[in-house]
Design a protein around this motif. Structure first.
Motif, PDB file in Angstrom:
ATOM      1  N   PRO A   1       2.134   9.421 -10.427  1.00 50.83           N
ATOM      2  CA  PRO A   1       1.074   9.767  -9.479  1.00 50.83           C
ATOM      3  C   PRO A   1       0.715   8.584  -8.591  1.00 50.83           C
ATOM      4  CG  PRO A   1       0.132   9.328 -11.630  1.00 50.83           C
ATOM      5  CD  PRO A   1       1.615   9.234 -11.799  1.00 50.83           C
ATOM      6  N   PRO A   2       0.207   8.852  -7.400  1.00 54.43           N
ATOM      7  CA  PRO A   2      -0.108   7.760  -6.478  1.00 54.43           C
ATOM      8  C   PRO A   2      -1.246   6.892  -7.004  1.00 54.43           C
ATOM      9  CG  PRO A   2      -0.903   9.850  -5.620  1.00 54.43           C
ATOM     10  CD  PRO A   2      -0.078  10.167  -6.811  1.00 54.43           C
ATOM     11  N   ILE A   3      -1.169   5.602  -6.682  1.00 50.08           N
ATOM     12  CA  ILE A   3      -2.252   4.685  -7.052  1.00 50.08           C
ATOM     13  C   ILE A   3      -3.005   4.359  -5.780  1.00 50.08           C
ATOM     14  CG2 ILE A   3      -2.817   2.483  -8.088  1.00 50.08           C
ATOM     15  CD1 ILE A   3       0.027   2.643  -9.392  1.00 50.08           C
TER      16      ILE A   3
ATOM     17  N   LEU B   1       0.837  -1.207   0.000  1.00 52.31           N
ATOM     18  CA  LEU B   1       0.000   0.000   0.000  1.00 52.31           C
ATOM     19  C   LEU B   1       0.871   1.255   0.000  1.00 52.31           C
ATOM     20  CD1 LEU B   1      -2.962  -0.302   2.508  1.00 52.31           C
ATOM     21  CD2 LEU B   1      -3.011   0.703   0.246  1.00 52.31           C
ATOM     22  N   HIS B   2       1.886   1.217   0.862  1.00 55.98           N
ATOM     23  CA  HIS B   2       2.743   2.390   1.002  1.00 55.98           C
ATOM     24  C   HIS B   2       3.465   2.685  -0.303  1.00 55.98           C
ATOM     25  CE1 HIS B   2       6.196   4.777   2.355  1.00 55.98           C
ATOM     26  NE2 HIS B   2       5.350   5.228   3.275  1.00 55.98           N
ATOM     27  N   THR B   3       3.972   1.633  -0.947  1.00 51.66           N
ATOM     28  CA  THR B   3       4.703   1.859  -2.194  1.00 51.66           C
ATOM     29  C   THR B   3       3.783   2.409  -3.273  1.00 51.66           C
ATOM     30  OG1 THR B   3       5.540  -0.305  -1.616  1.00 51.66           O
ATOM     31  CG2 THR B   3       6.596   0.783  -3.452  1.00 51.66           C
ATOM     32  N   SER B   4       2.573   1.841  -3.386  1.00 50.62           N
ATOM     33  CA  SER B   4       1.708   2.323  -4.455  1.00 50.62           C
ATOM     34  C   SER B   4       1.234   3.746  -4.183  1.00 50.62           C
ATOM     35  CB  SER B   4       0.525   1.383  -4.674  1.00 50.62           C
ATOM     36  OG  SER B   4      -0.163   1.169  -3.486  1.00 50.62           O
ATOM     37  N   LEU B   5       1.062   4.095  -2.907  1.00 48.45           N
ATOM     38  CA  LEU B   5       0.629   5.462  -2.604  1.00 48.45           C
ATOM     39  C   LEU B   5       1.775   6.450  -2.752  1.00 48.45           C
ATOM     40  CD1 LEU B   5      -1.706   4.990   0.478  1.00 48.45           C
ATOM     41  CD2 LEU B   5      -2.347   5.515  -1.852  1.00 48.45           C
TER      42      LEU B   5
END
Lengths: 345, 251
Positions: free
Chosen positions: A25-27, A17-21
């Motif tokens: 742009p954030p996912i 979650l942390h990596t994608s956010l």
């Protein structure tokens, strides 16, 4: 903050979650853009027995009802004596006391004196009183004033941090609040017009367009992950937040833009989740490192290979960017206020 | 504020213009909240209630494992500060609230098939948003709708209403009419009872009376109450069927 600490996510999930956010742009898990809000259902003026009321239902099912009630109270009675003009101080017309606004929050499953409702109530009160206009409007005369009770009920379990929900509902309820019209002179014992049609809005409206001239503040929850700023975080996203800030903004009466009236940081629950252990440092998985290597791994690659709770505070520049995103022209704050304007009773 | 009910004898019309056997407007909705297992919104006149049901689920209260072979029904009632005429905050362990909680929980314990869910609890949370008489009755009706929405197996609906009697003094006993579904002002002045039945009028699950009444009047009040509960049951049934139709057509 008991309801948010038991996060049912594993270190691997948190790390994902942390990596994608943190990407650019954030996912986000639900596919929203960083400034996009979840859809909500709102209605106002739902209760006949309250001066103003509103209900908001968020998409995740959380629901809140706010009722505003006003009572007439005597001002300035201290030790049985009415404070007169002899005090030597100038009796300003638009003065009020902070104690005239009473905000109470009820959250199911928590006691009234729990930290969460008390903290949230303090945060909302602070924002409402910040510009001093509201308490000025509660003054009737030298002797009498309104006392405003804002009762906030969270009807569902607190699935995500309930602050934005409660704040937006309070905003709508205060906007719809009406006080009976005064027909006696200001300093007499008050006598009110019993025609509800003649009542005046607590937040006065323009007679032609029926649009409120001023508006109560809104409090938005903003979180950061890395350098990204995300609005209206869901409970999953809050779990990996580096920092969470509650920013209260209100319309500036001078230039029509927004201004910030209060800011508080909220302790993210991610600080309370335990860190993940990489396999090479896990002794039960056949790993095992020297003290030096462990230190290097722990301190130097913060969260690069495995979930690590954030450390330290939020940097000044990021904080400045967050505030700017809320209050700037065409920013998120204006967008939210615009969206709430469409709510009809 | 004392209510002048002496005018009733003149036209046989009550303060809000109803006849003795007329219910107020009843309106209900189901599945109002997505986060709960079951939820409902119920209005009886100006009494407005939101009910959510959580469970059947693992008991949340810590301390001692629950060895019971039946589900426990927990009821929480929150009376909002803004619900009445004057703003009054009722504390959570207010005696009246506690008694209502107990009454509702024991009423549903007899109609819900609790033995299907051993070691679990069903939590009924009731939020009173506005009160104007028949608080307990509206709570029971709202809880019935929410339990049905949650899919908790029950023998039947529990439908409830209140009945009162005109004139609280003994002199004109023969003139005393029973009144169905009192509003808040009538409740302040007149003796009344709350009744909840299931299976039409076969089984009385709840009968609560806090005021005094002459014995001969009671029978008429009970029979009017039974009839009122039957009407309420039909209305509840209508709400459930309508909700069911909506659910099926949206599939």
């Amino acid at each position: 903050m008991a309801p948010y600490t038991n996060i049912p996510l594993s270190p691997a999930e948190l790390s994902y979650l942390h990596t994608s956010l943190a990407q650019d742009p954030p996912i986000r898990p639900d596919g929203r853009s960083p400034t996009q809000f979840r859809p909500l259902v709102a209605e106002t003026d739902i209760l006949p027995s309250a001066n103003g009321s509103a209900r908001i239902c968020f998409a995740d099912g959380t629901e809140a009802v706010v009722g505003v009630k006003a009572e007439v109270e005597r001002t300035g009675r201290k030790g049985g004596l009415v404070r007169g003009k002899e005090d030597g101080e100038v009796e300003g017309e638009e003065r009020g006391e902070d104690g005239w606004l009473d905000v109470s929050i009820e959250i199911p499953g928590t006691r009234d004196d729990d930290a969460l409702p008390v903290f949230l109530a303090a945060m909302l009160t602070e924002a409402l009183l910040a510009d001093g206009e509201l308490k000025g409007r509660l003054v009737i005369g030298r002797v009498w004033h309104w006392r405003l009770f804002v009762d906030i009920l969270l009807l569902s379990q607190p699935l995500s941090y309930p602050l934005p929900l409660l704040s937006l509902t309070t905003h709508l309820a205060l906007l719809s609040t009406r006080l009976p019209a005064l027909i006696s002179q200001k300093d007499e014992d008050p006598l009110f017009n019993d025609d509800w049609e003649a009542s005046t809005h607590l937040f006065p409206r323009q007679p032609t367009t029926n649009e409120p001239e001023t508006k109560p503040p809104i409090t938005l929850l903003v979180m950061t992950v890395g350098t990204n700023i995300l609005f209206d975080p869901s409970s999953d996203e809050i779990a990996v937040a580096d920092a969470i800030v509650a920013i209260s903004a209100t319309e500036d009466s001078k230039d029509g833009g927004l201004k910030m009236v209060a800011l508080r940081t909220v302790d993210p629950p991610s600080r309370l989740t335990s860190a993940g252990v990489p396999t090479q440092a896990n002794t039960t998985a056949g790993g095992g490192l020297s003290a030096e290597e462990t230190l290097k791994l722990r301190e130097k690659d913060a969260g690069a290979t495995v979930w690590r709770p954030p450390r330290g505070g939020v940097s000044r520049t990021v904080l400045g960017r967050m505030i700017k995103k809320v209050v700037e022209k065409g920013g998120v704050g204006e967008e939210v206020l615009e969206g709430l304007r469409g709510v009809k009773s | 504020m004392p209510l002048d009910s002496s005018t009733y004898a003149l036209a046989h019309l009550r303060v809000d213009g109803r006849r003795w056997k007329e219910l107020r407007r009843i309106h209900g909705q189901m599945s109002t909240q997505a986060a709960a297992d079951g939820s409902s919104y119920f209005e009886m006149g100006n009494t407005k209630i939101i009910c959510t049901v959580l469970g059947p689920r693992q008991p949340t209260k810590s301390g001692g494992r629950d060895q019971s072979r039946e589900a426990i029904i927990e009821v929480e009632i929150g009376v909002a500060g803004f619900s009445g005429m004057d703003r009054k905050k009722r504390s959570r362990n207010d005696k009246r609230t506690q008694e209502m909680q107990y009454t509702i929980s024991s009423a549903f314990a007899s109609t819900v098939f609790t033995s299907q869910y051993p070691h679990s609890t069903i939590t009924i949370v009731l939020h009173v948003l506005s009160q104007d008489g028949a608080l307990l009755a509206a709570c029971i009706n709202a809880a019935t709708l929410a339990l049905i929405d949650a899919g908790v197996p029950m023998q039947d609906y529990i439908a409830a209403c209140t009945t009162g009697s005109t004139a609280s003094y003994a002199s004109n006993d023969e003139d005393a009419d029973p009144l169905l579904d009192l509003n808040g002002m009538e409740e302040l002045e007149l003796p009344f009872l709350t009744m909840g039945t299931s299976g039409g009028e076969d089984k009385v699950n709840v009968l609560v009376m806090e005021t005094r009444i002459q014995m001969p009047r009671l029978e008429a009040m009970v029979s009017v109450g039974l009839d009122g509960c039957k009407q309420v049951r039909n209305i509840l049934d209508g709400i459930v069927r309508e909700h069911g139709k909506k659910l099926l057509s949206s599939r």
